[in-house]
Design a protein around this motif. Structure first.
Motif, short mmCIF file in Angstrom:
data_model
loop_
_atom_site.label_atom_id
_atom_site.label_comp_id
_atom_site.label_asym_id
_atom_site.label_seq_id
_atom_site.Cartn_x
_atom_site.Cartn_y
_atom_site.Cartn_z
N VAL A 24 -4.04 -45.91 8.87
CA VAL A 24 -5.10 -44.95 9.18
C VAL A 24 -6.38 -45.66 9.64
N GLU A 25 -6.79 -46.71 8.93
CA GLU A 25 -8.00 -47.43 9.32
C GLU A 25 -7.86 -48.06 10.70
N CYS A 26 -6.69 -48.56 11.01
CA CYS A 26 -6.46 -49.15 12.34
C CYS A 26 -6.62 -48.09 13.43
N ASN A 27 -6.11 -46.90 13.18
CA ASN A 27 -6.25 -45.83 14.15
C ASN A 27 -7.70 -45.41 14.32
N GLN A 28 -8.47 -45.40 13.23
CA GLN A 28 -9.90 -45.12 13.32
C GLN A 28 -10.62 -46.22 14.11
N MET A 29 -10.20 -47.45 13.87
CA MET A 29 -10.80 -48.60 14.56
C MET A 29 -10.50 -48.55 16.05
N ASN A 30 -9.32 -48.06 16.41
CA ASN A 30 -8.97 -47.92 17.84
C ASN A 30 -9.99 -47.06 18.56
N LYS A 31 -10.40 -45.96 17.94
CA LYS A 31 -11.38 -45.06 18.56
C LYS A 31 -12.73 -45.75 18.72
N ILE A 32 -13.13 -46.50 17.71
CA ILE A 32 -14.40 -47.24 17.78
C ILE A 32 -14.33 -48.28 18.90
N LEU A 33 -13.20 -48.98 19.01
CA LEU A 33 -13.05 -50.01 20.03
C LEU A 33 -13.04 -49.43 21.44
N GLU A 34 -12.54 -48.22 21.59
CA GLU A 34 -12.61 -47.56 22.90
C GLU A 34 -14.07 -47.37 23.32
N ASP A 35 -14.91 -46.95 22.37
CA ASP A 35 -16.33 -46.76 22.65
C ASP A 35 -17.03 -48.10 22.95
N VAL A 36 -16.66 -49.13 22.20
CA VAL A 36 -17.22 -50.46 22.44
C VAL A 36 -16.84 -50.94 23.84
N SER A 37 -15.59 -50.73 24.21
CA SER A 37 -15.11 -51.13 25.53
C SER A 37 -15.90 -50.44 26.65
N LEU A 38 -16.14 -49.16 26.49
CA LEU A 38 -16.91 -48.42 27.49
C LEU A 38 -18.33 -48.97 27.62
N GLU A 39 -18.93 -49.31 26.50
CA GLU A 39 -20.31 -49.83 26.53
C GLU A 39 -20.38 -51.26 27.07
N MET A 40 -19.43 -52.09 26.71
CA MET A 40 -19.49 -53.51 27.08
C MET A 40 -18.91 -53.79 28.48
N GLY A 41 -18.00 -52.95 28.94
CA GLY A 41 -17.41 -53.16 30.27
C GLY A 41 -16.71 -54.49 30.36
N ASP A 42 -16.99 -55.24 31.45
CA ASP A 42 -16.30 -56.52 31.68
C ASP A 42 -16.95 -57.69 30.94
N LYS A 43 -17.90 -57.40 30.05
CA LYS A 43 -18.53 -58.46 29.26
C LYS A 43 -17.77 -58.76 27.96
N LEU A 44 -16.69 -58.00 27.73
CA LEU A 44 -15.87 -58.20 26.54
C LEU A 44 -14.45 -57.74 26.84
N SER A 45 -13.48 -58.59 26.49
CA SER A 45 -12.07 -58.19 26.57
C SER A 45 -11.63 -57.80 25.17
N ILE A 46 -10.93 -56.68 25.06
CA ILE A 46 -10.42 -56.23 23.77
C ILE A 46 -8.90 -56.18 23.86
N ILE A 47 -8.25 -56.85 22.90
CA ILE A 47 -6.80 -56.92 22.89
C ILE A 47 -6.30 -56.47 21.52
N LYS A 48 -5.43 -55.47 21.55
CA LYS A 48 -4.81 -54.95 20.33
C LYS A 48 -3.52 -55.71 20.08
N ILE A 49 -3.36 -56.23 18.86
CA ILE A 49 -2.17 -56.98 18.51
C ILE A 49 -1.50 -56.33 17.31
N ASP A 50 -0.30 -55.83 17.50
CA ASP A 50 0.46 -55.18 16.44
C ASP A 50 1.04 -56.26 15.53
N ILE A 51 0.67 -56.22 14.26
CA ILE A 51 1.11 -57.27 13.33
C ILE A 51 2.62 -57.24 13.09
N LEU A 52 3.23 -56.07 13.24
CA LEU A 52 4.67 -55.97 13.02
C LEU A 52 5.47 -56.58 14.17
N LYS A 53 4.89 -56.59 15.36
CA LYS A 53 5.57 -57.15 16.53
C LYS A 53 5.19 -58.61 16.77
#
Length: 98
Positions: A24-53
């Motif tokens: 649940v917290e990871c899914n909440q964090m995904n939404k926050i990171l989407e907003d961060v990505s929109l604000e930062m644009g190409d000044k930050l790369s965000i990569i999601k890494i699934d721990i199970l994979k």
């Protein structure tokens, strides 16, 4: 692991989000990171890494709690935190490494 080295060896800060789609917290964090990505644009790369994979990488980096966030710049880890963090704090951290 060589692919991991390619991911983090960038002059642009790279934010890694270690998570699981079943957390649940990871899914909440995904939404926050989407907003961060929109604000930062190409000044930050965000990569999601699934721990199970990516168990080998998760173990190598000693990820014990999710979500865990790390910022790398030029191949070096410059920041790490486990648990939730708000958008404003993440943007401030990302800007500090630009």
């Amino acid at each position: 692991m060589s692919k991991f080295g390619d991911l983090i060896n960038s002059p642009v800060p790279v934010l890694l989000h270690f998570c699981s789609d079943h957390n649940v917290e990871c899914n909440q964090m995904n939404k926050i990171l989407e907003d961060v990505s929109l604000e930062m644009g190409d000044k930050l790369s965000i990569i999601k890494i699934d721990i199970l994979k990516n168990k080998e990488l998760t173990e190598a980096l000693r990820i014990k709690t999710i979500p865990t966030l790390m910022v790398y710049k030029n191949g070096a880890m410059v920041w790490r935190q486990s648990g939730m963090i708000d958008k404003s704090s993440l943007v401030t951290i990302a800007k500090a490494f630009n």
